[in-house]
Design a protein around this motif. Structure first.
Motif, mmCIF file in Angstrom:
data_model
loop_
_atom_site.group_PDB
_atom_site.id
_atom_site.type_symbol
_atom_site.label_atom_id
_atom_site.label_comp_id
_atom_site.label_asym_id
_atom_site.label_seq_id
_atom_site.Cartn_x
_atom_site.Cartn_y
_atom_site.Cartn_z
ATOM 1 N N ALA A 171 -16.453 -10.171 -12.109
ATOM 2 C CA ALA A 171 -15.211 -9.514 -11.662
ATOM 3 C C ALA A 171 -14.701 -10.200 -10.410
ATOM 4 C CB ALA A 171 -15.452 -8.027 -11.396
ATOM 5 N N VAL A 172 -13.444 -9.976 -10.130
ATOM 6 C CA VAL A 172 -12.830 -10.564 -8.943
ATOM 7 C C VAL A 172 -11.900 -9.539 -8.310
ATOM 8 C CG1 VAL A 172 -10.900 -11.556 -10.251
ATOM 9 C CG2 VAL A 172 -11.523 -12.538 -8.045
ATOM 10 N N GLN A 173 -11.895 -9.510 -6.991
ATOM 11 C CA GLN A 173 -10.995 -8.609 -6.278
ATOM 12 C C GLN A 173 -9.653 -9.295 -6.074
ATOM 13 O OE1 GLN A 173 -12.522 -6.898 -2.625
ATOM 14 N NE2 GLN A 173 -10.447 -6.637 -1.801
ATOM 15 N N GLU A 174 -8.552 -8.529 -6.291
ATOM 16 C CA GLU A 174 -7.211 -9.070 -6.092
ATOM 17 C C GLU A 174 -6.286 -7.972 -5.602
ATOM 18 O OE1 GLU A 174 -6.077 -10.568 -9.898
ATOM 19 O OE2 GLU A 174 -5.825 -8.591 -10.796
ATOM 20 N N ASP A 175 -5.266 -8.371 -4.857
ATOM 21 C CA ASP A 175 -4.268 -7.417 -4.370
ATOM 22 C C ASP A 175 -3.173 -7.255 -5.411
ATOM 23 O OD1 ASP A 175 -5.554 -6.927 -1.991
ATOM 24 O OD2 ASP A 175 -4.510 -8.533 -0.916
ATOM 25 N N VAL A 176 -2.835 -6.007 -5.698
ATOM 26 C CA VAL A 176 -1.808 -5.684 -6.690
ATOM 27 C C VAL A 176 -0.709 -4.875 -6.009
ATOM 28 C CG1 VAL A 176 -1.293 -4.456 -8.829
ATOM 29 C CG2 VAL A 176 -3.456 -5.697 -8.583
ATOM 30 N N THR A 177 0.528 -5.306 -6.196
ATOM 31 C CA THR A 177 1.669 -4.559 -5.676
ATOM 32 C C THR A 177 1.973 -3.409 -6.626
ATOM 33 O OG1 THR A 177 2.595 -6.540 -4.639
ATOM 34 C CG2 THR A 177 4.092 -4.688 -4.996
ATOM 35 N N VAL A 178 1.939 -2.182 -6.092
ATOM 36 C CA VAL A 178 2.178 -1.000 -6.921
ATOM 37 C C VAL A 178 3.528 -0.400 -6.575
ATOM 38 C CG1 VAL A 178 -0.269 -0.507 -7.175
ATOM 39 C CG2 VAL A 178 0.988 0.522 -5.296
ATOM 40 N N VAL A 179 4.144 0.218 -7.548
ATOM 41 C CA VAL A 179 5.466 0.826 -7.376
ATOM 42 C C VAL A 179 5.299 2.305 -7.044
ATOM 43 C CG1 VAL A 179 7.639 1.406 -8.502
ATOM 44 C CG2 VAL A 179 6.560 -0.801 -8.937
ATOM 45 N N ARG A 180 5.909 2.719 -5.948
ATOM 46 C CA ARG A 180 5.893 4.131 -5.558
ATOM 47 C C ARG A 180 7.056 4.824 -6.278
ATOM 48 N NH1 ARG A 180 5.280 1.829 0.469
ATOM 49 N NH2 ARG A 180 6.522 0.271 -0.611
ATOM 50 N N ASP A 181 6.773 5.273 -7.503
ATOM 51 C CA ASP A 181 7.805 5.866 -8.362
ATOM 52 C C ASP A 181 7.784 7.380 -8.207
ATOM 53 O OD1 ASP A 181 9.525 6.714 -10.321
ATOM 54 O OD2 ASP A 181 8.598 5.584 -11.945
ATOM 55 N N PRO A 182 8.856 7.994 -7.716
ATOM 56 C CA PRO A 182 8.853 9.454 -7.547
ATOM 57 C C PRO A 182 8.751 10.222 -8.859
ATOM 58 C CG PRO A 182 11.051 8.550 -7.177
ATOM 59 C CD PRO A 182 10.123 7.376 -7.288
#
Length: 819
Positions: free
Chosen positions: A252-263
């Motif tokens: 496995a590998v750690q990675e940064d993911v951009t998440v959407v703050r969807d109301p």
């Protein structure tokens, strides 16, 4: 060489662009956000035009592009210029409407010391200079405003210049840090296939050690759920050691993911098929669809349909056609309170394709929604007036539901635009179709339809849904007008007339629901001492306090303009008398009286005082629709386009609250409120009735509302406005000067009137009246005395465009109220 015309975020009321050279090789286009030099500062700007000829000879270079993707399309850049010209507003204020939240960054002046604490001795510093240097040395560096506040300095600019001249500090200009960024969450992702991960997990479990079992649990979770946040995996046994072992083994590998703050991320709406249309709905839809298919040629429709006539279904059908044509839409509602119900209706037909944008979102949610909309992720954007400026690409349709509502006009801040007019201009520039819908159209809109500027579409019949999914014609609720003068003569001192009390009793007995409308908050309009006549008033505003009663707490006096509050007095603060009387009433008092008069009734209140929290509107509506309350008491929020099938009775506690205001729209507004709130009754199979209580039963607005006769109201308003030159037969501009000095405010307003009349006469401008000066309806607001001037004529901006208004003046072009 190319040149850019840039709107600069200079924090000054500037209505022009500035010319900059485009460096060779810079891929600059209209709508790009850029950094530009501005004096000694580096500021943000938006490119509004690219030319080959400079408007200013000694242009400096654009420094850098902030975002490789343009913030504005060319059509929206042109609209920003139009807004600035039409509303005489600073250009960057107009551009800012289209920008993502948090984009505007405040310019900062940063100061750094050039001497040490040891080197300060013998410099011959004044006490203020020494304090400033000591502060900067202790901080290493500081923003100038920070130093001013910490040391409570006056004339900080002079002090800084003194230290600069003597070489004791240096000054640089920077931009404040961004207020919001994309949300990045660390995830763990498999580097092997799901099958291989499952096989390795079985092997690890067979080893039996605690660490091996935890690694196996994490692998199983990743194999089943794909990349997962580290925070979620900690519940599956993830520890720093497990993470290191899995990465070290290449699993496995750690990675940064951009998440959407969807109301709307947690909202699931069941998909609902389109119902069968009535013949009238089908005809209206046919006209709109024909315009949509007309190759990007803009057209404006006024959809005049009575309450419950199926206007929302027309919007949905139009959106369906827009999506089929590969384009997108924006749907505006007048209040945040209407957003949840509208989102639900559209979400049921277009699951996963609806975005919501309004001021109730967090900064992060609004930021992410703006970026997702720009990327073309949603078929429709829904929200109040500000949603009009969402970066929706391939725009094909704009809908203004309840187009008559005054909330579509920006009342505070700059620019003071009207969403209806801005939407018309946006559609003209993008080739989109505009649909204005209302049961009580604005008189100006109806007149434009009459003269052919808009195309009129009508839905004159209310519709009732059938069990088979179709619709059948229904009737509007019967309206009874109660003359409160006669109630008083008969000895009735209650806020409920005999007829209204009986109606509420009957509805409760039949397990139906009731709406009681009063467009005034609080328990009492004001307090008055019966001995000396004293009325407690706000010290900052020329208005009396409103009494608010807190359940289980002390009564408070609140100013509805500046929010100043204090405990309600037990004795008169002027004469020390104890006979304090409550006069007038508000929604809190109505709720109290409902509970006293009808002890078994479950009540809900819907006004600004109970809707300050997130999702408060949605919670109140959901509770009422679930029949957790029998009686809903509210202000104009309950008069909007809400569909409540169990409501069989609507009671208007007083139709007179706005009827006698000194405003030319008072009659129209009263009719709209009465007709709209009446439209909440009888939408279900049980039918409904409306009871309007008033001291003015003969007023034309009340008579028209009682008969559901919009045309009678329209004829009366048009005759009155044509005689006096009010819109739509002329335009208005409202100029307000505010100052802490009462005399100075009056003198400045008078001087402006003289100046404007002189300018008008010297230029020979015909049919242009400069009226005033006069005190504003609220003459003192938040500590400032206010005087107003009205300019009336065919084009007030022709006179006002070149006027340099000094500080303290507010210019409102095409105001919706003169109050």
């Amino acid at each position: 060489m190319a040149y850019a015309e840039v709107a600069v975020n200079a924090a000054a009321p500037i209505r022009q662009t500035f010319t900059y050279r485009v460096p060779e090789g810079m891929p600059l286009c209209v709508g790009h956000a850029v950094y530009v030099p501005f004096g000694s500062r580096r500021l943000q700007g938006i490119v509004l035009d690219i030319t080959q000829t400079p408007a200013f000879a000694d242009a400096r270079d654009v420094e850098a592009i902030i975002d490789p993707e343009p913030m504005l399309s060319p059509a929206r850049a042109a609209l920003a210029r139009w807004l600035s010209d039409h509303y005489l507003a600073p250009l960057f204020d107009c551009v800012s409407l289209f920008l993502p939240p948090g984009f505007k960054r405040k310019p900062l002046t940063v100061l750094r010391p050039l001497v040490s604490a040891e080197g300060m001795a013998g410099l011959g510093l004044t006490e203020r200079q020494q304090a400033a240097l000591e502060f900067l040395i202790s901080k290493g560096q500081a923003e100038q405003e920070q130093m001013r506040e910490a040391l409570r300095l006056r004339n900080v600019g002079t002090l800084v210049n003194q230290l600069l001249l003597r070489g004791f500090i240096e000054r640089t200009h920077e931009l404040a840090r961004p207020k919001v960024r994309p949300k990045v969450v660390p995830h763990l992702r498999l580097q092997v296939s799901s099958g291989e991960a499952a096989r390795r997990a079985r092997t690890l479990r067979a080893e039996g050690s605690g660490g091996a079992v935890r690694r196996a649990m994490v692998l199983d979770a990743l194999a089943e759920g794909g990349p997962l946040p580290l925070a979620e995996l900690r519940a599956q046994g993830l520890t720093p050691t497990v993470l290191r072992d899995l990465q070290g083994a290449g699993l496995a590998v750690q990675e940064d993911v951009t998440v959407v703050r969807d109301p709307l991320a947690d909202r699931v709406y069941p998909e609902r098929p389109a119902p069968v249309l009535s013949a009238q709905q089908a005809e209206v839809c046919g006209h709109i669809e024909a315009a949509l298919e007309n190759g990007g040629r803009s057209q404006t429709f006024l959809l005049h349909g009575v309450t419950g006539s199926g206007k929302t279904e027309v919007y949905l059908q139009a959106l369906e056609r827009v999506v089929a044509l590969g384009r997108r839409a924006i749907v505006l509602v007048p209040e945040i309170s209407l957003t949840p119900q509208t989102v639900r209706r559209f979400g049921e037909r277009f699951p996963g394709q609806v975005a919501v944008m309004h001021s109730g979102l967090s900064l992060g949610e609004h930021f992410d929604m703006w970026r997702e909309v720009r990327a073309g992720r949603y078929a429709v954007v829904i929200g109040p007036r500000g949603a009009l400026f969402a970066p929706q690409p391939e725009l094909g349709l704009v809908v203004l539901d309840e187009e008559h509502e005054w909330t579509y006009k920006q009342q505070e801040g700059s620019p003071r635009y009207h969403a209806r007019l801005a939407a018309q201009e946006l559609c003209r520039r993008t080739g989109a179709v505009l649909v204005l819908g209302s049961a009580t159209p604005d008189v100006e809109s109806r007149y434009r339809a009459q003269v052919g500027s808009y195309r009129l579409l009508e839905l004159p019949e209310r519709l009732q849904k059938t069990e088979s999914g179709g619709v059948v014609p229904s009737t509007l609720p019967e309206v009874e007008v109660v003359d409160l003068r006669e109630e008083l003569k008969a000895g009735n001192r209650s806020i409920f007339s005999v007829s209204l009390a009986a109606g509420i009793e009957g509805a409760l007995a039949a397990e139906e629901q009731v709406i009681l409308f009063l467009n005034r908050r609080g328990t009492a309009s004001f307090l008055q001492c019966r001995d000396c006549g004293h009325v407690p008033a706000c010290k900052s505003c020329a208005v009396s306090f409103t009494l608010h009663s807190a359940a289980g707490g002390e009564d408070r006096l609140v100013c509805h303009y500046c929010r100043r509050a204090r405990p309600a007095p037990g004795v008169c603060p002027q004469c020390r008398g104890s006979r304090i009387r409550r006069l007038g009433l508000g929604t809190e008092r109505v709720e109290e009286d409902v509970r006293k008069t009808f002890p078994g009734a479950r009540t809900l209140r819907w006004d600004r005082d109970v809707t300050r929290g997130r999702d408060a509107h949605e919670r109140i509506l959901a509770r009422f629709l679930a029949h957790e309350a029998d009686v809903l008491i509210g202000t104009q929020m309950v008069a909007k386009g809400l569909d409540m099938p169990l409501v069989t009775l609507v009671g208007v506690i007083s139709a007179d609250t706005a009827l006698r205001f000194p405003d030319y729209r008072a009659g129209e507004r009263t009719f709209q409120l009465l007709e709209q709130v009446a439209g909440r009754a009888g939408r279900g199979p049980r039918g409904g009735r409306v009871i309007i209580q008033t001291y003015s039963p003969e007023h034309y607005a009340v008579v028209a509302a009682a008969q559901h006769d919009y045309h009678a109201l329209y004829r009366q308003e048009v005759e009155f406005r044509q005689r006096l030159g009010y819109p739509p037969f002329g335009r208005l501009a409202r100029l307000v000067f505010a100052h802490t000095g009462e005399r100075y405010a009056r003198e400045q307003a008078a001087a402006m009137v003289c100046s404007l009349r002189k300018e008008r006469d010297s230029r020979g401008l015909p049919n242009l009246d400069v009226l005033g000066p006069a005190p504003a309806f609220v003459p003192r607001l938040r500590g400032r005395w206010r005087w107003q001037v009205i300019v009336r004529g065919q084009d007030p901006t022709d006179l006002l465009a070149q006027v340099a208004f000094p500080r303290g003046w507010t210019v409102d072009i095409d105001p919706v109220s003169l109050l």
